[in-house]
Design an enzyme around this catalytic site. Structure first.
Site, PDB file in Angstrom:
ATOM      1  N   GLY A   1      -7.726   1.517   0.903  1.00 11.47           N
ATOM      2  CA  GLY A   1      -8.701   1.830   1.362  1.00 11.47           C
ATOM      3  C   GLY A   1      -9.510   2.227  -0.092  1.00 11.47           C
TER       4      GLY A   1
ATOM      5  CD  GLU B   1      -4.104   8.046  10.099  1.00 12.71           C
ATOM      6  OE1 GLU B   1      -3.501   7.663   8.592  1.00 12.71           O
ATOM      7  OE2 GLU B   1      -5.603   8.001  10.783  1.00 12.71           O
TER       8      GLU B   1
ATOM      9  CD  GLU C   1     -15.053   1.230  10.081  1.00 13.94           C
ATOM     10  OE1 GLU C   1     -14.711   2.233  10.798  1.00 13.94           O
ATOM     11  OE2 GLU C   1     -16.212   0.425  10.639  1.00 13.94           O
TER      12      GLU C   1
ATOM     13  CB  CYS D   1      -8.659   5.271  13.027  1.00 18.23           C
ATOM     14  SG  CYS D   1      -9.287   4.143  14.106  1.00 18.23           S
TER      15      CYS D   1
ATOM     16  CE  LYS E   1      -3.047  -9.274   4.358  1.00 17.20           C
ATOM     17  NZ  LYS E   1      -2.081  -8.693   5.334  1.00 17.20           N
TER      18      LYS E   1
ATOM     19  N   GLY F   1      -7.885  -0.101   7.475  1.00 18.06           N
ATOM     20  CA  GLY F   1      -6.411   0.486   7.036  1.00 18.06           C
ATOM     21  C   GLY F   1      -6.830   1.939   6.505  1.00 18.06           C
ATOM     22  CB  SER F   2      -3.789   3.678   4.975  1.00 14.22           C
ATOM     23  OG  SER F   2      -4.111   2.872   3.253  1.00 14.22           O
ATOM     24  CB  THR F   3      -7.299   7.381   3.716  1.00 14.18           C
ATOM     25  OG1 THR F   3      -8.964   7.336   4.672  1.00 14.18           O
ATOM     26  CG2 THR F   3      -8.408   7.888   2.038  1.00 14.18           C
ATOM     27  CD  GLU F   4      -0.860   5.752  -0.149  1.00 16.81           C
ATOM     28  OE1 GLU F   4      -0.714   5.728   0.804  1.00 16.81           O
ATOM     29  OE2 GLU F   4       0.055   5.261  -1.031  1.00 16.81           O
TER      30      GLU F   4
HETATM   31  P1  NAP Z   1      -2.225  -0.627   5.571  1.00 15.36           P
HETATM   32  O1  NAP Z   1      -1.093   0.139   5.466  1.00 15.36           O
HETATM   33  O2  NAP Z   1      -3.792   0.426   5.086  1.00 15.36           O
HETATM   34  O3  NAP Z   1      -2.990  -2.076   6.051  1.00 15.36           O
HETATM   35  C1  NAP Z   1      -4.124  -2.126   5.839  1.00 15.36           C
HETATM   36  C2  NAP Z   1      -4.136  -3.959   5.208  1.00 15.36           C
HETATM   37  O4  NAP Z   1      -4.766  -3.718   4.380  1.00 15.36           O
HETATM   38  C3  NAP Z   1      -3.188  -4.660   5.730  1.00 15.36           C
HETATM   39  O5  NAP Z   1      -3.290  -6.185   6.257  1.00 15.36           O
HETATM   40  C4  NAP Z   1      -2.591  -5.036   4.511  1.00 15.36           C
HETATM   41  O6  NAP Z   1      -1.491  -5.753   4.499  1.00 15.36           O
HETATM   42  C5  NAP Z   1      -3.789  -4.470   3.364  1.00 15.36           C
HETATM   43  N1  NAP Z   1      -2.802  -4.532   2.658  1.00 15.36           N
HETATM   44  C6  NAP Z   1      -2.522  -3.893   1.820  1.00 15.36           C
HETATM   45  N2  NAP Z   1      -2.248  -3.311   0.484  1.00 15.36           N
HETATM   46  C7  NAP Z   1      -3.398  -4.082  -0.255  1.00 15.36           C
HETATM   47  C8  NAP Z   1      -4.152  -3.909  -1.288  1.00 15.36           C
HETATM   48  N3  NAP Z   1      -3.487  -3.434  -2.570  1.00 15.36           N
HETATM   49  N4  NAP Z   1      -5.338  -4.660  -0.925  1.00 15.36           N
HETATM   50  C9  NAP Z   1      -6.223  -5.313  -0.363  1.00 15.36           C
HETATM   51  N5  NAP Z   1      -4.774  -5.085   1.339  1.00 15.36           N
HETATM   52  C10 NAP Z   1      -3.989  -4.879   0.920  1.00 15.36           C
HETATM   53  O7  NAP Z   1      -2.930  -0.270   7.293  1.00 15.36           O
HETATM   54  P2  NAP Z   1      -1.888   0.255   8.064  1.00 15.36           P
HETATM   55  O8  NAP Z   1      -1.393   0.902   8.053  1.00 15.36           O
HETATM   56  O9  NAP Z   1      -1.958  -1.447   8.427  1.00 15.36           O
HETATM   57  O10 NAP Z   1      -3.587   0.679   9.177  1.00 15.36           O
HETATM   58  C11 NAP Z   1      -2.999   1.757   9.173  1.00 15.36           C
HETATM   59  C12 NAP Z   1      -4.138   2.940   9.214  1.00 15.36           C
HETATM   60  O11 NAP Z   1      -5.589   2.006   9.441  1.00 15.36           O
HETATM   61  C13 NAP Z   1      -4.541   4.347   8.963  1.00 15.36           C
HETATM   62  O12 NAP Z   1      -4.927   4.809   8.028  1.00 15.36           O
HETATM   63  C14 NAP Z   1      -4.753   4.671  10.830  1.00 15.36           C
HETATM   64  O13 NAP Z   1      -6.386   5.338  10.493  1.00 15.36           O
HETATM   65  C15 NAP Z   1      -6.235   2.577   9.802  1.00 15.36           C
HETATM   66  N6  NAP Z   1      -7.282   2.334  10.652  1.00 15.36           N
HETATM   67  C16 NAP Z   1      -8.214   3.073  10.919  1.00 15.36           C
HETATM   68  C17 NAP Z   1      -9.526   2.345  11.526  1.00 15.36           C
HETATM   69  C18 NAP Z   1     -11.154   2.979  11.409  1.00 15.36           C
HETATM   70  O14 NAP Z   1     -11.795   2.336  12.657  1.00 15.36           O
HETATM   71  N7  NAP Z   1     -11.032   4.061  10.764  1.00 15.36           N
HETATM   72  C19 NAP Z   1      -8.813   1.424  12.544  1.00 15.36           C
HETATM   73  C20 NAP Z   1      -7.456   1.379  12.865  1.00 15.36           C
HETATM   74  C21 NAP Z   1      -6.556   1.984  11.930  1.00 15.36           C
HETATM   75  P3  NAP Z   1       0.161  -5.468   3.969  1.00 15.36           P
HETATM   76  O15 NAP Z   1       0.398  -5.908   6.213  1.00 15.36           O
HETATM   77  O16 NAP Z   1       0.757  -6.113   5.101  1.00 15.36           O
HETATM   78  O17 NAP Z   1       0.741  -4.220   4.083  1.00 15.36           O
END
Ligand code: NAP
Ligand code: MG
Length: 492
Positions: free
Chosen positions: A246, A396, A263, A297, A188, A241-244
């Site tokens: 996650g 962040e 992650e 990230c 996804k 993705g985001s900690t929130e």
């Molecule tokens: P995000 O809002 O957490 O979204 C990540 C993914 O999760 C997207 O595909 C999103 O879909 C999906 N998602 C959202 N709500 C969900 C739910 N309730 N259940 C399952 N999946 C769900 O993060 P983002 O804004 O795309 O990315 C930025 C974040 O990623 C930052 O916090 C960054 O630090 C982190 N990140 C971490 C790493 C690492 O390796 N540690 C690497 C890159 C990024 P939608 O797009 O449709 O909302």
């Protein structure tokens, strides 16, 4: 044959079908459509079919069929050969993928061309090499039995959920080890950047990946993503993705005791001691926050500088940053592209305002940037006079915003650096190698870079401490998160 010169005309993007890829077929989703936008031009690249929860179920069923069929019968060595072949095919089409990645995300083309797509190719090759080397052990055991051995089995269906900042890389860090270990994948992608994942599914299928081994279901995270997390027939969730998000995902996964790797976000400290090579540290601090628009990230977003050299370092850093001009991401010389969306830029600029209210000073930038009157650009930003307790030092920001914090001595800075809910990465700059190792040992972070920043390799594990997540991607460590260990006892 045309004689007109076309050297100045960009060829059209070779976009993939903007549908769902399930069981080796392009299918219409039943969740409506959403626009995939180019954040540098505000143009819609295409309308993408959105999966519904029922489509997610269909993708999971297709993945199970693949495990019961041709894909499940493919030998580990043949899986490796196939992944290598897919890597070659991707490498041959680097330019096509790079241009789509840049158009969908807003990142400079030099990054997509020389980092993102090559790193995806590299991950495929690295895990191709592991496919036939994941094996169990034999054990001498007590009792009336003569031996026990372990099998390393694929988990089954892996759901990969990825963010928008490194779409093709994040997808490949999951797809490559999952397939190498013999799992089937449902991916996804992030709604902001779904296109290279779809294009990769097309390429992998054309190169011979059996139907259902890789399925891609774009759509809303809270619907499709959540359905995959709750699905009883999904064995494992690999989430970046985001900690929130996650945190919520962990709760949803608890119901079925799903295997989960997370992650998540970061607020990584980059620590410069007075005895460092200051010019190298300036370059490292600059790349640490402005590479990838700071939407990284592991960005070195908290810069700690020993007081004695703080002003000198800052002066050099501001001077270098002043030469970083946001520009058209498709231009080969552009080093700072557009933030991924209007909301993201609003959020990042909002943090700059919060910082100012908290008493920080803007040493550079802090405002939106105008590039041809369109797109979500902003100036690279440095905030000074920051205290580690401020919101801009704890949360962040996920954009090109650096906060700088002076410190007096090593003991103090380790405590400050570790004073964060996150623990993804850290940097240490010093010519004293003993001090470097001592500080590296004390930092609570999954990765520590000494006299460099933002380096990655498919062979070196990457992941977080604390609320930056758990589990590791890359390296042989990743294999543990895509296999189950079965112990078999053999009696007389
Ligand atoms: P995000 O809002 O957490 O979204 C990540 C993914 O999760 C997207 O595909 C999103 O879909 C999906 N998602 C959202 N709500 C969900 C739910 N309730 N259940 C399952 N999946 C769900 O993060 P983002 O804004 O795309 O990315 C930025 C974040 O990623 C930052 O916090 C960054 O630090 C982190 N990140 C971490 C790493 C690492 O390796 N540690 C690497 C890159 C990024 P939608 O797009 O449709 O909302
Ligand atoms: Mg987009």
């Amino acid at each position: 044959m045309t004689t007109a010169t076309t050297t100045d005309v960009e060829p059209a993007l070779q976009l993939p079908p903007a549908k769902l890829f399930i069981g080796g077929e392009w299918v219409d989703g039943s969740g409506g459509t959403f626009a995939s936008e180019n954040p540098a031009t505000e143009e819609t690249l295409c309308e993408v079919a959105a999966a519904s929860a029922a489509d997610a179920d269909a993708a999971v069923a297709a993945a199970h069929q693949a495990l019961d069929g041709e894909w499940g019968k493919t030998s580990p060595r043949d899986r490796g050969k196939l992944l290598w072949k897919i890597a070659d095919a991707l490498e041959a089409r680097t330019e096509e993928f790079a241009r789509i990645e840049t158009s969908d995300n807003g990142k400079p083309i030099f990054e997509s061309r020389y980092v993102d797509v090559p790193a995806a190719v590299d991950a495929l090759r690295y895990f191709a090499g592991w496919a036939d080397k994941v094996h169990g052990d034999t054990f001498s055991v007590a009792g009336p039995f003569s031996m026990a051995y372990t099998l390393r089995e694929p988990m089954g269906v892996v759901a990969a959920i990825t963010p928008w900042n490194f779409p093709i890389i994040q997808a490949m860090w999951k797809i490559a080890p999952a397939l190498a270990c013999g799992n089937a994948v449902v991916l996804k992608p992030a709604s902001n950047t779904p296109l290279t994942a779809l294009k990769f599914a097309e390429l992998a299928s054309e190169t011979g990946l059996p139907p259902g081994a890789l399925n891609v279901v774009p759509g809303s995270g809270s619907q499709v993503g959540r359905r995959l997390v709750e699905h009883p027939d999904v064995a494992k969730i690999s989430f970046t993705g985001s900690t929130e998000v996650g945190k919520g995902l962990m709760k949803d996964a608890a119901e079925t005791i799903k295997r989960v790797t997370l992650e998540l976000g970061g607020k990584s400290p980059n620590i410069v001691f007075a005895d460092a090579d200051l010019d190298a540290a300036v370059k490292g601090a600059y790349n640490g926050i402005f590479y990838g628009k700071g939407e990284v990230c592991a960005a070195g977003s908290r810069l700690f500088v020993e007081k004695r050299v703080h002003d000198e370092m800052l002066e050099k850093l501001v001077e270098r940053t002043a030469r970083l001009v946001p520009g058209d991401p498709q231009h080969p010389k552009t080093k700072l592209g557009a933030l991924v969306s209007s909301e993201q830029r609003e959020s990042v600029l909002g943090y700059v305002e919060i910082g100012k209210q908290e008493g920080a000073e803007v040493a550079h930038g802090g405002v939106a940037a105008d590039v041809n009157g369109k797109g979500y650009f902003m100036q690279p930003t440095i905030l000074t006079g920051v205290d580690n307790q401020m919101k801009v030092a704890q949360e962040e920001i996920f954009g090109p915003v650096l906060v700088t914090i002076p410190f007096e001595e090593p003991g103090e800075v380790v405590e400050l650096a570790n004073n964060s809910i996150f623990g993804l990465a850290a940097g240490v700059w010093t010519r004293d190698i003993g001090k470097a190792h001592a500080v590296a040992a004390k930092l609570k972070a999954g990765t520590v870079w000494i006299n460099q920043y933002n380096w990655y390799d498919s062979g070196a594990p990457f992941g977080g401490y604390k609320q930056s997540g758990f589990g590791r991607e890359l390296g042989s460590a990743a294999l543990d998160y895509y296999t189950e260990t079965k112990t078999v006892w053999v009696g007389k």
